[in-house]
Design an enzyme around this catalytic site. Sequence first.
Site, short mmCIF file in Angstrom:
data_model
loop_
_atom_site.label_atom_id
_atom_site.label_comp_id
_atom_site.label_asym_id
_atom_site.label_seq_id
_atom_site.Cartn_x
_atom_site.Cartn_y
_atom_site.Cartn_z
N HIS A 166 8.55 -0.86 -0.81
CA HIS A 166 8.46 -2.28 -1.12
C HIS A 166 7.59 -2.48 -2.36
O HIS A 166 6.51 -1.89 -2.47
CB HIS A 166 7.85 -3.01 0.09
CG HIS A 166 7.68 -4.48 -0.08
ND1 HIS A 166 8.74 -5.32 -0.29
CD2 HIS A 166 6.56 -5.25 -0.09
CE1 HIS A 166 8.29 -6.56 -0.40
NE2 HIS A 166 6.97 -6.55 -0.29
N CYS B 206 12.77 -7.23 -3.78
CA CYS B 206 11.32 -7.21 -3.98
C CYS B 206 10.94 -6.80 -5.41
O CYS B 206 9.95 -7.28 -5.94
CB CYS B 206 10.62 -6.34 -2.95
SG CYS B 206 11.16 -4.63 -2.90
#
Length: 188
Positions: free
Chosen positions: A125, A24
């Site tokens: 994330h 990510c």
Amino acid sequence: MSQAPGAQPSPPSVYHERQRLELCAVHALNNVLQQQLFSQEAADEICKRLAPDSRLNPHRSLLGTGNYDVNVIMAALQGQGLAAVWWDRRRPLSQLALPRVLGLILNLPSPVSLGLLSLPLRRRHWVALRQVDGIYYNLDSKLRAPEVLGDEDGVRAFLAAALAQGLCEVLLVVTKEVEEQGSWLRAD
């Protein structure tokens, strides 16, 4: 050339990478910069430069699947002549000079699941937000497609909701000049 009556203008071309492994941070970098500049190999190389004598690199997953930390993102941006500025969550978002900001990278809590089974764990994330042709987009790599946030009010509302969750960190992606001048912050 004019459009036919009732025709919708074509949407702008928005670069958006989808999630792969734990990459990510790589996706957020490429999404905020609107092109594929970084790969897992490039991020791993940055990790090696950040900790050259380390057998177990503290800037990525032990499994080699990504999960890069903020130091990798900051070094990657520096290599492009850009800077990452931490947003102080105590400041009102109205002080953020969005026109001076290239994009934003958020670090958010993310639930962990195995298939349809949700686990009681939280991971971090990285998510990119960026303006393209006057419209702000959420370029989260877990989304199927970019999510329209709209104008400055829309992106501020998104940021306010993310920051209200308490575990969100925001990086402003700016030029070196904007960083040095501090012009990412409104003077009023």
